[in-house]
Design an enzyme around this catalytic site. Sequence first.
Site, mmCIF file in Angstrom:
data_model
loop_
_atom_site.group_PDB
_atom_site.id
_atom_site.type_symbol
_atom_site.label_atom_id
_atom_site.label_comp_id
_atom_site.label_asym_id
_atom_site.label_seq_id
_atom_site.Cartn_x
_atom_site.Cartn_y
_atom_site.Cartn_z
ATOM 1 N N THR A 62 0.856 -1.182 0.000
ATOM 2 C CA THR A 62 0.000 0.000 0.000
ATOM 3 C C THR A 62 0.891 1.229 0.000
ATOM 4 O OG1 THR A 62 -1.725 -1.140 1.250
ATOM 5 C CG2 THR A 62 -1.793 1.263 1.237
ATOM 6 N N GLY A 63 0.724 2.083 -1.012
ATOM 7 C CA GLY A 63 1.510 3.302 -1.104
ATOM 8 C C GLY A 63 0.646 4.532 -0.956
ATOM 9 N N LYS A 64 1.259 5.699 -1.161
ATOM 10 C CA LYS A 64 0.527 6.957 -0.999
ATOM 11 C C LYS A 64 -0.556 7.117 -2.054
ATOM 12 C CE LYS A 64 4.357 9.301 -1.068
ATOM 13 N NZ LYS A 64 5.336 10.420 -1.104
ATOM 14 N N ALA A 66 -1.322 4.352 -4.510
ATOM 15 C CA ALA A 66 -1.817 3.113 -5.107
ATOM 16 C C ALA A 66 -1.701 1.937 -4.152
ATOM 17 C CB ALA A 66 -1.045 2.816 -6.393
ATOM 18 N N VAL A 68 -1.260 -2.399 -4.385
ATOM 19 C CA VAL A 68 -0.893 -3.491 -5.278
ATOM 20 C C VAL A 68 -1.408 -4.789 -4.685
ATOM 21 C CG1 VAL A 68 0.965 -4.678 -6.496
ATOM 22 C CG2 VAL A 68 1.184 -2.235 -5.988
ATOM 23 N N LYS A 81 -1.939 -3.325 -9.874
ATOM 24 C CA LYS A 81 -1.706 -2.045 -9.222
ATOM 25 C C LYS A 81 -2.880 -1.125 -9.503
ATOM 26 C CE LYS A 81 1.931 1.382 -8.441
ATOM 27 N NZ LYS A 81 3.359 1.706 -8.711
ATOM 28 N N GLU A 149 3.759 -8.146 -14.441
ATOM 29 C CA GLU A 149 4.369 -9.367 -13.940
ATOM 30 C C GLU A 149 4.496 -9.316 -12.420
ATOM 31 O OE1 GLU A 149 8.704 -11.666 -14.486
ATOM 32 O OE2 GLU A 149 8.363 -9.640 -15.274
ATOM 33 N N ASP A 195 12.590 8.585 -8.413
ATOM 34 C CA ASP A 195 12.274 8.346 -6.998
ATOM 35 C C ASP A 195 12.961 7.070 -6.527
ATOM 36 O OD1 ASP A 195 11.110 8.878 -4.526
ATOM 37 O OD2 ASP A 195 9.337 7.682 -4.962
ATOM 38 N N ASN A 200 12.071 1.211 -3.296
ATOM 39 C CA ASN A 200 11.467 0.746 -4.553
ATOM 40 C C ASN A 200 12.451 0.018 -5.462
ATOM 41 O OD1 ASN A 200 12.852 3.059 -5.430
ATOM 42 N ND2 ASN A 200 10.988 4.293 -5.328
ATOM 43 N N ASP A 214 7.946 0.793 -9.223
ATOM 44 C CA ASP A 214 7.345 2.122 -9.017
ATOM 45 C C ASP A 214 7.933 3.154 -9.971
ATOM 46 O OD1 ASP A 214 5.763 1.101 -7.020
ATOM 47 O OD2 ASP A 214 7.105 1.691 -5.399
#
Length: 264
Positions: A62-64, A66, A68, A81, A149, A195, A200, A214
């Site tokens: 869990t990201g800011k 999105a 997955v 995603k 993938e 980034d 990542n 990412d």
Amino acid sequence: MKKILDTKVKRLDTAVDKLRIKRKDSNTLKVTENVFDDATLKSLYTLSNKGIVEALGGSISTGKEANVFLGEGEEHDIAIKIYRISSSTFRSMEDYILGDPRFTNIRHNKRDIIFAWTKKEFRNLIRANEAGIRVPVPIITERNILIMEFMGKNEKPFPALKDIKLELEDGQLIFETIIDDMHKLYTKANLVHGDLSEYNILIDTNDLTPIMIDMGQSVTLEHPRADIFLKRDIENILRYFKRFKIDETPESVYKRIKNTGNEN
């Protein structure tokens, strides 16, 4: 009233329901509801009908912007995603979208920015893969959903660089591979990650190969801030690899990455 299109759609609905039941704390429930809005479910139905998504599994990360999820594809496990339309901080995306010549006609509203961002990550992954860099191979996009993938084994994702313990020699070898990949990304894919850090980059536990992930924020070299992003990536990588006694400066790494004479 939602129409059930086929058995696979039922499996998607069941999977979403199970996600909500397994994690009843309010924060996770809120995130899950933000992810699976009606529009996103319709997109999953579309991907199901195309035979891309057979079933939806548990959360990988869990990201800011999105979430997955592990997914079941026609032949292999896949990563799904989903960029959150309702809660993404899309304003931070504009710095990377605006100035990219591939996205000159994007309207400045939240939905269009997120859809463009999803396509942008898809295209960036294609470029990186074609340049010989280990990345998740992208499969398809549908609105705010990117299918790619799955990077892992036995339904478990490979660990991030920050979460794996490495011997000194292994760390030094991984550093060299990452710098070589940044060089390929720059000279062959015409991209800067934008980034890059230990958060990542995944590590394939079979052979300790680093995997860039990412890449939604990755920009072409024509972007007005590409050089600033590259220098920041270099600083992040050097900061992490200090523990492995890497004898490099930001200036020396910068020259290595931009040196077109090092191409194979």
